[in-house]
Design an enzyme around this catalytic site. Structure first.
Site, short mmCIF file in Angstrom:
data_model
loop_
_atom_site.label_atom_id
_atom_site.label_comp_id
_atom_site.label_asym_id
_atom_site.label_seq_id
_atom_site.Cartn_x
_atom_site.Cartn_y
_atom_site.Cartn_z
N SER A 175 0.96 -1.23 -0.15
CA SER A 175 0.08 -0.09 -0.16
C SER A 175 0.95 1.29 -0.09
O SER A 175 1.95 1.15 -0.97
CB SER A 175 -1.05 -0.20 1.19
OG SER A 175 -1.95 0.89 0.93
N ASP A 219 -8.15 -5.35 -5.87
CA ASP A 219 -7.96 -4.28 -4.98
C ASP A 219 -8.22 -3.05 -5.79
O ASP A 219 -7.57 -2.46 -6.80
CB ASP A 219 -6.36 -4.40 -4.76
CG ASP A 219 -6.31 -3.12 -3.86
OD1 ASP A 219 -7.07 -2.65 -3.26
OD2 ASP A 219 -4.97 -3.22 -3.70
N HIS A 275 -6.07 -6.26 -1.54
CA HIS A 275 -5.03 -5.41 -1.41
C HIS A 275 -3.61 -5.93 -0.67
O HIS A 275 -3.85 -6.84 0.39
CB HIS A 275 -5.71 -4.27 -0.24
CG HIS A 275 -4.72 -3.06 -0.12
ND1 HIS A 275 -4.26 -2.51 -1.09
CD2 HIS A 275 -4.49 -2.25 0.79
CE1 HIS A 275 -3.93 -1.33 -0.89
NE2 HIS A 275 -3.78 -1.12 0.41
#
Ligand SMILES: *[C@@H]1O[C@H](CO)[C@@H](O)[C@H](O)[C@H]1NC(C)=O
Ligand SMILES: *[C@@H]1O[C@H](CO)[C@@H](O)[C@H](O)[C@H]1NC(C)=O
Ligand SMILES: *[C@@H]1O[C@H](CO)[C@@H](O)[C@H](O)[C@H]1NC(C)=O
Ligand SMILES: *[C@@H]1O[C@H](CO)[C@@H](O)[C@H](O)[C@H]1NC(C)=O
Length: 488
Positions: free
Chosen positions: A179, A430, A455
């Site tokens: 991320s 994601d 994710h």
């Protein structure tokens, strides 16, 4: 990672060890490094020690000599101190122990690589907060919360580890991150190639910026992830907004909304209905982000394939109970899978250790990721991207104005040709894959796609329910790391 919504000023509703615990003292470089044999049982089963390193608050000026303690976690039990690599997690917006808990991949492969594991906390999150409780009250104290300063922290920490741990001075460093942490891992390799051999940047939306990625793209991926379960699910969610608006217009309607959704607080005014819709939107986004193939507790405790579970309540035309009770049942998969919730709080998106305040500030300074929706190619209410309004809201909240294009100037946007040795992995379920690097750029800038992945699923520990494409991605990642290390 949460997204900052234009209409909401409510923070947190956005939308995306030890050397025997050397607390609060800088590791002393003149002291001989020593690894205690004592038992090192960690609660998570991951066995690490916690240290704190004294950092400059400002790496880019000389007037401010303040320092703070940066926490980092270290696991040396797999390490070959005669040439073994250092796997370095570039911490993102939250408690580093939580990222450590949720990055099982590094633990899974540490023994094979004989690697030293380091998890470094990002400044202004977890325990690594310059100016402590003053930090979030004063814009001049928050001024040092930037990605550039965070990368400089990582650089100084690596130099310190290499100079103080016997055997580490020649160890090649591989950066890992997911991320925003993945963005940092990639940028770290670009900015400090002298310190890092390569980076695994998982679900890192380094292209989710102005003029590069369309503002609709993110919400389109959310919608596709729901569409994969059923078209009815998407059309029901799309139809719910108008119904909510109708209810939201009157006191009686707002009272009903509160009853149907078991909300903790009454919706007093139409602005509360906006907050409620932002919260619902954020819930759909989060469900897509953590649509993992097995039960997991990342943002909330959830069943396997939570989007599928959620859509079970929405796949057909609304039941006799009506659409909104079905929507409530669907989001209860997210908020009440354990059956423990007493009421739903529209000011809370999850029980995670993400530092919502810090990320909101970063979104209001450097990390401006334009988002919008049209209600046609996505299932949300139409919402334009309006930078003026975004900036005004940021100013009200933080007394700062965001810089729309700085990140692209600083890190290069799509111009990646001078970079090397980075893996960009993206799960296509994601929403953040919308801003990911989805095509390999060169022989050493490699994109890995995981169609059944959410994710940064690849950074989680191996699980018997891992889809085949994920297993293949991890094999490829390991092989690439080995290649890089063999070239040293
Ligand atoms: C890490 O995992 C352990 C064991 O599951 C838990 O007790 C601890 O609270 C977790 N830490 C964080 C910050 O999530
Ligand atoms: C509505 O007003 C009550 C009483 O002032 C307050 O407790 C509640 O938080 C308000 N609702 C929202 C959503 O802010
Ligand atoms: C959560 O689930 C339990 C068990 O089904 C239920 O009794 C409770 O009312 C639910 N909580 C909310 C806030 O809906
Ligand atoms: C954007 O927001 C500003 C400030 O709220 C407003 O004045 C302007 O009309 C908006 N622009 C558009 C195109 O809606």
């Amino acid at each position: 990672m949460a997204i900052r919504r234009v209409f909401s000023l409510v923070v947190g509703i956005s939308v995306l060890c030890l050397f025997l615990c050397v607390s609060s003292s800088k590791l002393r470089s003149n002291k001989k490094w020593h690894f205690p044999k004592a038992t090192r049982k960690a609660l998570s089963g991951y066995d690490y020690k916690t240290y704190y390193f004294k950092q400059q608050v400002d790496h880019f000026g000389f007037a401010n000599a303040d320092t703070f303690l940066q926490r980092f976690l270290l696991a040396d039990q797999y390490w070959n101190n005669d040439g073994g690599p250092i796997f370095f997690y570039t911490g993102n917006e939250g408690d580093i122990a939580w990222f450590c808990n949720n990055t099982g991949f590094m633990w899974d492969i540490a023994a094979e690589f004989k690697a030293l594991l380091v998890f470094a906390e990002h400044r202004y999150y977890g325990e690594s907060i310059p100016y402590g409780s003053e930090a979030f009250k004063n814009p001049t104290k928050l001024n040092y919360l930037t990605s550039e300063q965070a990368l400089a922290d990582f650089a100084d920490l690596i130099n310190y580890l290499k100079s103080s741990i016997p055997g580490a001075s020649q160890s090649p460093v591989i950066a890992f991150g997911g991320s925003y942490g993945g963005m940092l891992a990639a940028w770290f390799k670009m900015k400090y190639p002298n310190l890092v051999l390569g980076a695994l940047a998982a679900s890192a939306p380094i292209l989710q910026f102005n003029g590069i990625t369309d503002c609709e793209a993110f919400n389109e991926v959310v919608t596709q992830t729901f569409e994969r379960e059923s078209a009815g699910c998407v059309s029901n969610i799309r139809a719910s907004w108008q119904l909510i608006n109708n209810y939201g217009m009157t006191d009686a309607g707002r009272k009903l909304l509160r009853e149907i959704f078991h909300l903790c607080q009454p919706l007093n005014a139409s602005s509360d209905v906006d907050t409620f819709k932002d919260w619902l939107t954020g819930t759909w986004v989060n469900l897509a982000m953590v649509n993992y193939p097995y039960p997991a507790n990342f943002l909330e405790p959830l069943p396997a394939w939570p989007v599928r579970e959620s859509c079970k309540y929405l796949s057909n035309p609304a039941t006799s109970q009506g659409l909104l009770p079905d929507i409530f049942a669907a989001i209860s998969v997210y908020y009440n899978y354990t059956g423990q919730a007493t009421c739903l709080d529209i000011n809370q998106q999850g029980t995670s250790s993400l530092g919502d305040m810090g990320w909101d500030y970063q979104s209001c300074t450097e990390m401006v990721m334009p988002m919008c929706s049209n209600g046609v190619s996505d299932m949300f209410e139409p919402m334009e991207w309006n930078f003026t309004q975004y900036s005004d809201n940021c100013y009200k909240m933080w007394q700062v104005k965001p810089l729309l294009d700085w990140i692209t100037t600083e890190y290069g946007g799509t111009s990646l040709e001078s970079a090397s040795n980075i893996v960009f992995s993206n799960g296509l379920l994601d929403p953040w894959s919308s801003g990911g690097v989805l095509q390999s750029q060169s022989r050493s800038l490699i994109s890995i796609l995981i169609p059944d992945g959410a994710h940064h699923l690849d950074l989680r520990s191996a699980n018997v329910q891992d889809p085949y494409d994920l297993q293949a991605a991890r094999v490829q990642e390991v092989n690439i790391l080995k290649n890089w290390l063999n070239q040293v």
